[in-house]
Scaffold this motif. Structure first.
Motif, short mmCIF file in Angstrom:
data_model
loop_
_atom_site.label_atom_id
_atom_site.label_comp_id
_atom_site.label_asym_id
_atom_site.label_seq_id
_atom_site.Cartn_x
_atom_site.Cartn_y
_atom_site.Cartn_z
N CYS A 159 0.83 -1.38 0.01
CA CYS A 159 0.04 0.08 0.16
C CYS A 159 0.93 1.24 0.06
O CYS A 159 0.60 2.11 -0.80
CB CYS A 159 -0.90 -0.05 1.18
N VAL A 162 -4.04 5.38 7.20
CA VAL A 162 -4.37 4.15 6.63
C VAL A 162 -4.02 2.87 7.54
O VAL A 162 -2.88 2.93 8.26
CB VAL A 162 -3.45 3.87 5.28
N THR A 213 -4.50 -1.14 7.39
CA THR A 213 -4.51 -2.11 6.27
C THR A 213 -5.53 -3.14 6.76
O THR A 213 -6.56 -3.70 6.13
CB THR A 213 -3.39 -2.56 5.70
N ASN A 214 -5.04 -3.82 7.62
CA ASN A 214 -5.85 -4.98 8.50
C ASN A 214 -5.25 -5.43 9.58
O ASN A 214 -4.22 -4.84 10.17
CB ASN A 214 -5.69 -6.16 7.52
N GLY A 256 -8.65 -1.08 5.94
CA GLY A 256 -8.76 -1.61 4.77
C GLY A 256 -9.64 -2.80 5.06
O GLY A 256 -10.60 -3.10 4.20
N ALA A 310 -12.76 0.53 3.70
CA ALA A 310 -12.63 0.32 2.21
C ALA A 310 -13.51 -0.87 1.77
O ALA A 310 -14.08 -0.80 0.57
CB ALA A 310 -10.91 -0.20 2.04
N ASN A 364 -5.58 -5.21 -0.92
CA ASN A 364 -4.53 -3.91 -0.78
C ASN A 364 -5.30 -2.89 -1.82
O ASN A 364 -5.43 -1.75 -1.47
CB ASN A 364 -3.26 -4.28 -1.20
N THR A 419 -7.92 -0.85 -0.48
CA THR A 419 -7.64 -0.02 0.62
C THR A 419 -7.05 1.34 -0.08
O THR A 419 -7.07 2.32 0.10
CB THR A 419 -6.47 -0.73 1.24
N THR A 439 -8.07 5.09 -0.40
CA THR A 439 -7.39 6.12 0.54
C THR A 439 -7.20 7.24 -0.87
O THR A 439 -7.07 8.63 -0.46
CB THR A 439 -6.02 5.75 0.63
#
Length: 427
Positions: A60, A162, A164-165, A198, A222, A261, A264, A268
């Motif tokens: 990302c 951000v 992601t997870n 994400g 996301a 990804n 996400t 963004t």
């Protein structure tokens, strides 16, 4: 000092997490604030984007940097760990910081930082922030090192956060439940700053919602935006995406995890456009298609050789191997796997997902945290994974190549450090 001497100094005088693990971890931001003050708060001179999460941070961060670069901005990129050269961590428009800059930074400022006994990452972060200011970047994409709340990158106030997870990793520092780990990652959420998440599960979503509410930060999930209509893997590499707002995109990165990804990243980008960043659909397509060339990204389901095909991937925990094992199981060719891990990962969880039909070449990366190759072989046998073990990655890889036919498939991974050793010893 020469560059090599300078890097050796950094690795030996400041604890390096990738080598020694928990002994390198320093809780709190005291050193970071002192270093930041000493250098004149350089991160205040440019915009930032802050990227945290268990997996996918690197993909990302690099792709966002590539998209921003394609839009005409001068972009700093700070990521970790490096694979071959320390300078991979600090880039401007894809170009690594110079060896001279690293040497001069240490020589000019060691009298200040040595009494602080900073960690390697604290020192590296200070170097990156200072370098970006001196290079007069427009924006820097900053990847969190570990966690979020107490990570030394967390002194910035970004345009967008951000995450992601969340999955299990570094549990001795971040907590042994997904909710606790999410709480540490949520520590990057700042007052009024939009945050993109994400992926969530039922344990983590309320944590993010609560933190965002406390900070009055707009939060965007996301997965709920459903920007990707459909995707398919291309025969000649990459992934084709059909999207709602940004047309058709071809992503260079073709690991199975990249669809998540990409969702996400696009979420963004939408936030950045709302904030006034001038990013066109063409910029997005260019960033996705040329991320490796533009940023130097390596080790994400990367094809190194054909006939036999050799692929490496830096995935190193259960969350990452959920995708990697799925992709390996789709390979129809005879498979040879060069595999090693480090001692603070859930090796049993990973081994349980690995394909049993493959021939294994267990190995030991050249870091202190690497699990002994004989131990990995022994553990793997309990899961029906059979093969030989080798004391180095190079020896294991050489053996796999020697045994392989042209139609075979060779996978090298299990740890970023296995991939690092591979890339250091191959052309």
């Amino acid at each position: 000092m020469t560059y090599k001497e300078t890097i050796n100094y950094l690795f030996t005088s400041a604890p390096l997490f990738q080598n020694v693990g928990s002994d390198a971890y320093k809780e709190g931001l005291s050193n970071t604030h002192q270093l930041d003050k000493h250098f004149g708060h350089p991160h205040l001179h440019y915009k930032t984007i802050h990227v945290a999460g268990t997996n996918g941070k690197g993909s990302c961060s690099h792709t966002l940097a590539a998209i921003l670069q394609a839009s005409g901005l001068k972009v700093g990129l700070f990521t970790s760990p490096h694979l071959v050269d320390f300078r991979e961590r600090i880039r401007v428009n894809g170009k690594m910081v110079s060896e001279k800059y690293v040497i001069d930074f240490v020589e000019e400022h060691r009298s200040f930082f040595e009494p602080l006994h900073p960690s390697f990452f604290e020192l590296t972060t200070a170097m990156a922030f200072k370098y970006f200011a001196e290079q007069e970047v427009d924006v820097a994409v900053v990847e969190v090192g570990l966690g979020g709340r107490l990570d030394c990158t967390n002194i910035i106030t970004p345009e967008v956060c951000v995450i992601t997870n969340i999955s299990f990793d570094h549990v001795i520092f971040l907590g042994n439940t997904l909710a606790k780990i999410a709480g540490e990652k949520a520590g990057i959420i700042k007052q009024g700053v939009p945050v993109v998440v994400g992926e969530v599960v039922k344990e983590t979503k309320p944590v993010f919602e609560q933190k965002a509410q406390e900070m009055k930060a707009p939060i965007y999930f996301a997965e709920e935006e459903k920007e990707i209509v459909k995707h398919r893997f291309r025969k000649n590499g990459g992934i084709y995406y059909q999207t709602v707002k940004y047309g058709n995109i071809i992503g260079k990165l073709d690991g199975y995890c990249q669809q998540k990804n990409t969702n996400t990243i696009l979420c963004t980008v939408s936030r950045l456009k709302e904030l006034g960043f001038h990013i066109t659909d063409c910029n997005i397509r260019e960033g996705f298609a040329h991320v490796c060339e533009m940023t130097g990204l390596m080790g994400r389901w990367q094809t190194l050789k054909r006939n036999p095909r050799v692929v490496c991937d830096t995935g190193h925990n259960v969350g990452g191997f959920r995708w990697i094992s799925r992709q390996l199981n789709k390979v129809h060719a005879p498979m040879r796997i060069v595999f090693g891990m480090v001692n603070d990962k859930d090796i049993s969880g990973v081994l349980a997902m690995m394909p049993k039909r493959a021939t294994y070449y267990f190995c030991q990366a050249s870091v202190k945290r690497a699990l002994p190759h004989e131990e990995i072989k022994q553990k793997a046998a309990a899961y029906g994974l059979e093969g030989r073990s080798y004391p180095t990655v190079a020896q294991a890889y050489k053996a796999a190549l020697a045994d392989a036919q042209k139609e075979d498939f060779i996978y090298v991974g299990g740890s970023s450090f296995v991939v690092a050793d591979l890339l250091s010893t191959t052309d």
